[in-house]
Design an enzyme around this catalytic site. Structure first.
Site, mmCIF file in Angstrom:
data_model
loop_
_atom_site.group_PDB
_atom_site.id
_atom_site.type_symbol
_atom_site.label_atom_id
_atom_site.label_comp_id
_atom_site.label_asym_id
_atom_site.label_seq_id
_atom_site.Cartn_x
_atom_site.Cartn_y
_atom_site.Cartn_z
ATOM 1 N N GLU A 162 -6.525 -6.902 3.552
ATOM 2 C CA GLU A 162 -5.905 -7.715 2.716
ATOM 3 C C GLU A 162 -6.988 -7.457 2.051
ATOM 4 O OE1 GLU A 162 -3.978 -11.089 2.941
ATOM 5 O OE2 GLU A 162 -3.436 -10.409 5.329
ATOM 6 N N PHE A 207 1.044 1.909 6.414
ATOM 7 C CA PHE A 207 0.073 1.147 6.341
ATOM 8 C C PHE A 207 0.622 -0.271 6.841
ATOM 9 C CE2 PHE A 207 -4.304 3.502 5.288
ATOM 10 C CZ PHE A 207 -3.624 4.606 6.242
ATOM 11 N N THR A 252 0.703 -1.526 0.151
ATOM 12 C CA THR A 252 0.216 0.032 -0.550
ATOM 13 C C THR A 252 1.101 1.184 -0.105
ATOM 14 O OG1 THR A 252 -1.047 -0.976 1.614
ATOM 15 C CG2 THR A 252 -1.390 1.053 1.499
ATOM 16 N N GLN A 258 -24.046 -5.927 23.145
ATOM 17 C CA GLN A 258 -25.320 -6.071 23.646
ATOM 18 C C GLN A 258 -25.091 -6.551 24.864
ATOM 19 O OE1 GLN A 258 -26.423 -3.271 22.282
ATOM 20 N NE2 GLN A 258 -28.296 -2.993 23.402
ATOM 21 N N ILE A 259 -24.931 -8.025 24.936
ATOM 22 C CA ILE A 259 -25.653 -8.989 25.974
ATOM 23 C C ILE A 259 -24.502 -8.402 27.488
ATOM 24 C CG2 ILE A 259 -25.384 -11.229 27.312
ATOM 25 C CD1 ILE A 259 -25.730 -12.192 23.666
ATOM 26 N N HIS A 260 -23.503 -7.658 27.693
ATOM 27 C CA HIS A 260 -22.966 -6.760 28.899
ATOM 28 C C HIS A 260 -23.720 -5.901 29.136
ATOM 29 C CE1 HIS A 260 -20.097 -9.738 27.659
ATOM 30 N NE2 HIS A 260 -19.647 -9.455 29.299
ATOM 31 N N GLY A 285 -24.300 -2.072 29.895
ATOM 32 C CA GLY A 285 -23.703 -0.871 30.193
ATOM 33 C C GLY A 285 -22.051 -1.307 30.650
ATOM 34 N N GLY A 336 -4.289 2.218 -2.574
ATOM 35 C CA GLY A 336 -4.683 1.488 -1.914
ATOM 36 C C GLY A 336 -5.138 0.397 -2.494
HETATM 37 C C1 LIG Z 1 -4.073 -1.716 10.839
HETATM 38 C C2 LIG Z 1 -3.900 -2.268 8.613
HETATM 39 C C3 LIG Z 1 -2.552 -2.252 8.441
HETATM 40 C C4 LIG Z 1 -2.406 -3.091 7.147
HETATM 41 N N1 LIG Z 1 -1.340 -3.199 7.176
HETATM 42 C C5 LIG Z 1 -0.771 -3.207 5.733
HETATM 43 C C6 LIG Z 1 0.212 -4.015 5.178
HETATM 44 O O1 LIG Z 1 1.270 -4.372 6.470
HETATM 45 N N2 LIG Z 1 0.338 -4.044 3.837
HETATM 46 C C7 LIG Z 1 0.074 -3.350 3.482
HETATM 47 O O2 LIG Z 1 0.482 -3.356 1.866
HETATM 48 N N3 LIG Z 1 -1.351 -2.993 3.225
HETATM 49 C C8 LIG Z 1 -1.422 -2.495 3.965
HETATM 50 N N4 LIG Z 1 -3.117 -2.049 5.157
HETATM 51 C C9 LIG Z 1 -3.546 -1.316 4.084
HETATM 52 C C10 LIG Z 1 -4.471 -1.900 3.265
HETATM 53 O O3 LIG Z 1 -4.111 -3.080 3.083
HETATM 54 C C11 LIG Z 1 -5.392 -0.395 3.446
HETATM 55 O O4 LIG Z 1 -5.993 0.500 3.689
HETATM 56 C C12 LIG Z 1 -6.449 -1.093 2.220
HETATM 57 O O5 LIG Z 1 -6.160 -1.953 1.020
HETATM 58 C C13 LIG Z 1 -7.662 0.270 1.738
HETATM 59 O O6 LIG Z 1 -6.794 0.769 0.893
HETATM 60 P P1 LIG Z 1 -7.183 2.816 1.125
HETATM 61 O O7 LIG Z 1 -6.189 2.730 2.568
HETATM 62 O O8 LIG Z 1 -6.100 3.141 0.354
HETATM 63 O O9 LIG Z 1 -8.488 2.766 0.882
HETATM 64 P P2 LIG Z 1 -9.085 3.326 -0.536
HETATM 65 O O10 LIG Z 1 -8.571 1.870 -1.608
HETATM 66 O O11 LIG Z 1 -8.774 4.807 -1.275
HETATM 67 O O12 LIG Z 1 -10.949 2.776 -0.344
HETATM 68 C C14 LIG Z 1 -11.954 3.676 0.246
HETATM 69 C C15 LIG Z 1 -12.796 3.490 0.421
HETATM 70 O O13 LIG Z 1 -13.419 2.474 -1.572
HETATM 71 C C16 LIG Z 1 -13.641 1.560 -1.322
HETATM 72 N N5 LIG Z 1 -13.355 1.546 -3.022
HETATM 73 C C17 LIG Z 1 -11.977 1.663 -3.554
HETATM 74 N N6 LIG Z 1 -11.452 0.685 -4.519
HETATM 75 C C18 LIG Z 1 -13.062 0.411 -5.180
HETATM 76 C C19 LIG Z 1 -13.988 -0.293 -6.540
HETATM 77 N N7 LIG Z 1 -13.578 -0.553 -7.481
HETATM 78 N N8 LIG Z 1 -14.960 -0.025 -6.287
HETATM 79 C C20 LIG Z 1 -15.735 -0.536 -4.518
HETATM 80 N N9 LIG Z 1 -15.278 0.481 -3.762
HETATM 81 C C21 LIG Z 1 -13.783 0.480 -4.573
HETATM 82 C C22 LIG Z 1 -12.558 0.508 -0.417
HETATM 83 O O14 LIG Z 1 -13.487 -0.612 -0.471
HETATM 84 C C23 LIG Z 1 -13.212 1.318 0.832
HETATM 85 O O15 LIG Z 1 -14.236 1.489 1.248
HETATM 86 C C24 LIG Z 1 -3.144 -1.833 6.368
HETATM 87 C C25 LIG Z 1 -4.850 -1.032 6.803
HETATM 88 C C26 LIG Z 1 -4.509 -0.796 8.500
HETATM 89 C C27 LIG Z 1 -5.311 -0.577 8.600
#
Ligand SMILES: Cc1cc2nc3c(=O)[nH]c(=O)nc-3n(C[C@H](O)[C@H](O)[C@H](O)COP(=O)(O)OP(=O)(O)OC[C@H]3O[C@@H](n4cnc5c(N)ncnc54)[C@H](O)[C@@H]3O)c2cc1C
Length: 401
Positions: free
Chosen positions: A380, A163, A133, A353-355, A357, A138
């Site tokens: 993922e 991330f 990412t 909810q079962i717990h 407050g 993303g």
């Molecule tokens: C705690 C954490 C750990 C992570 N660990 C890793 C890691 O180890 N390695 C790594 O590489 N990444 C990692 N990530 C990144 C993670 O994989 C991305 O956050 C994820 O792939 C989504 O990318 P984005 O956050 O840029 O969201 P965006 O791609 O900007 O998406 C925003 C929204 O738009 C939706 N969307 C985007 N495209 C489409 C489409 N074509 N159709 C419909 N809906 C769409 C998405 O589903 C989402 O709801 C991590 C993220 C977090 C929060």
């Protein structure tokens, strides 16, 4: 005969023993107090990670020559993930995330790379990262801003990843970069990157909602010199990065699905016990039908999700022997990931909810379980993109429900 492992008679006995080992390890070492403390401090459970490594729990299905557990089925990974997380979600998720993406190196690395890099991870000496990412890429990683420019027998890499799980604790990991930008996803390559190399800077990201004891960070690459030996898979890995990443995700997205099962089981165990103890209107709340409806639904959803996840994990054994079409595998694991993580949202919310407050306060833990669970619907591959993956397989006639 109601143990899910009995559905796999060829492995049932050894997997039950493995589960027992994981359970006893958790009973000896886990406590909610430690989990609450690490959640607050955003610290990784190093001591537990090392101990889990000594017991071969970090990579049960990887051959012993790389310090894995030597089990011949990927189900082994699911059994341990589920059991450790059921015992304590914050500690279990942190431990099982330590080797994140090392399976990619196991699938596609050269023998030399695997022998050098995998054993320290599975012994619990270091964590591992997989950096795909970027701030502007993303869900869509078909074109990356991180560029790896070839200069003779080395690459010069510049760019930034965000991330990245384990970046702050790992000695090394794999990173996807654009080797031929004009070819978009056809011109991407995976590299092994050490975090202490000149030009590599890691910045820890803090303030996460949940999974706070799993370190996440940004990786900055300022003209980092990477000899060709560090291309995953060697020379033949050049421009294979995108395909290998997707092939790896076809397996690895079962990880959050199995996490969701462990989290749901943990939340269910707590809610069931609480409902038997809490008295209102002169009787235990488990006597109320509206509470029973919740418990019944929770148990049903867990069972359904668990069946799907174990089935998907079972297919991995054939997938890695090239006996299952990758698009079919993608659809099966996407379905398991989306279903398990989506229903976990409801199941853990019902436990709160079962717990009443009390469920809203840290002392009762279920609020932390919900926070730990929430990201499984995001990483993922977001659940949205995983649903699109299912439809892609359907439209290409690669898979049908
Ligand atoms: C705690 C954490 C750990 C992570 N660990 C890793 C890691 O180890 N390695 C790594 O590489 N990444 C990692 N990530 C990144 C993670 O994989 C991305 O956050 C994820 O792939 C989504 O990318 P984005 O956050 O840029 O969201 P965006 O791609 O900007 O998406 C925003 C929204 O738009 C939706 N969307 C985007 N495209 C489409 C489409 N074509 N159709 C419909 N809906 C769409 C998405 O589903 C989402 O709801 C991590 C993220 C977090 C929060």
């Amino acid at each position: 005969m109601t143990d899910i492992l009995d559905l796999f008679p060829q492995y049932a006995e050894e997997l039950k023993l493995l589960r027992k080992t994981a359970r006893e390890f958790a009973q000896r070492n886990f406590s909610p107090e430690l989990a609450r403390e690490l959640d607050k401090k955003e610290e990784f459970p190093w001591d537990l990670y090392r101990k889990a490594g000594e017991l071969g729990l970090l990579a049960p299905s990887i051959p012993t020559e790389y310090n894995g557990g030597g089990f011949s089925t990927y189900l082994a990974d699911i059994v341990v993930t589920e059991e450790l997380i059921r015992a304590e979600p914050t500690l279990g998720t942190a431990i099982m995330s330590g080797p994140f993406s090392s399976h990619l190196l196991y699938f596609f690395g050269t023998e030399e790379q695997k022998k050098k890099y995998l054993p320290p991870v599975y012994k619990g000496e270091t964590t591992f990262f997989g950096a795909y990412t970027e701030p502007e890429h993303g869900t869509d990683i078909t074109q990356l801003n991180t560029i790896a420019e070839r200069k003779g027998d080395k690459f010069i890499i510049r760019g930034m990843k965000t991330f990245i799980t384990n970046a702050p604790t790992a000695k090394y990991g794999v990173l996807l970069a654009q080797t031929e930008p004009e070819k978009r996803h056809r011109g991407q390559t995976l590299f092994i990157i050490h975090t202490d190399w000149p030009g590599v800077t890691i910045r820890k990201l803090t303030g996460k909602m949940g999974q706070r004891s799993i370190p996440v960070g940004e990786i900055y690459l300022d003209n980092v010199e990477v000899p060709i030996d560090y291309v995953v898979g060697g020379e033949k890995g050049i421009n294979q990065g995108f395909y290998w990443t997707l092939a790896y995700f076809n397996v690895s997205r079962i990880g959050p699905a199995a996490m969701a099962i462990g989290l749901m089981l943990s939340a269910f165990d707590k809610a069931f016990e609480y409902a038997k103890k809490r008295v209102q209107f002169g009787q235990q709340i488990i006597n109320f039908q509206l509470i029973q409806e919740k418990l019944g639904r929770m148990a049903m959803l867990i069972e359904a999700a668990r069946s799907l996840v174990y089935r998907a994990a079972y297919y991995v054994d054939d997938y890695i022997k090239f006996k299952i079409d990758p698009r079919a595998m993608a659809a099966i694991t996407s379905a398991a990931k989306v279903f398990a993580t989506d229903v976990a949202n409801q199941v853990i919310d019902d436990a709160i909810q079962i717990h009443g407050g009390y469920g809203y306060f840290e002392e009762f833990d279920v609020e932390r379980y919900w926070r730990d669970h929430r990201v499984t619907r995001i990483y993922e591959g977001t659940n949205e993109i995983n649903l699109l993956t299912i439809v892609d397989a359907l439209r290409r006639d690669a898979w049908k429900p």
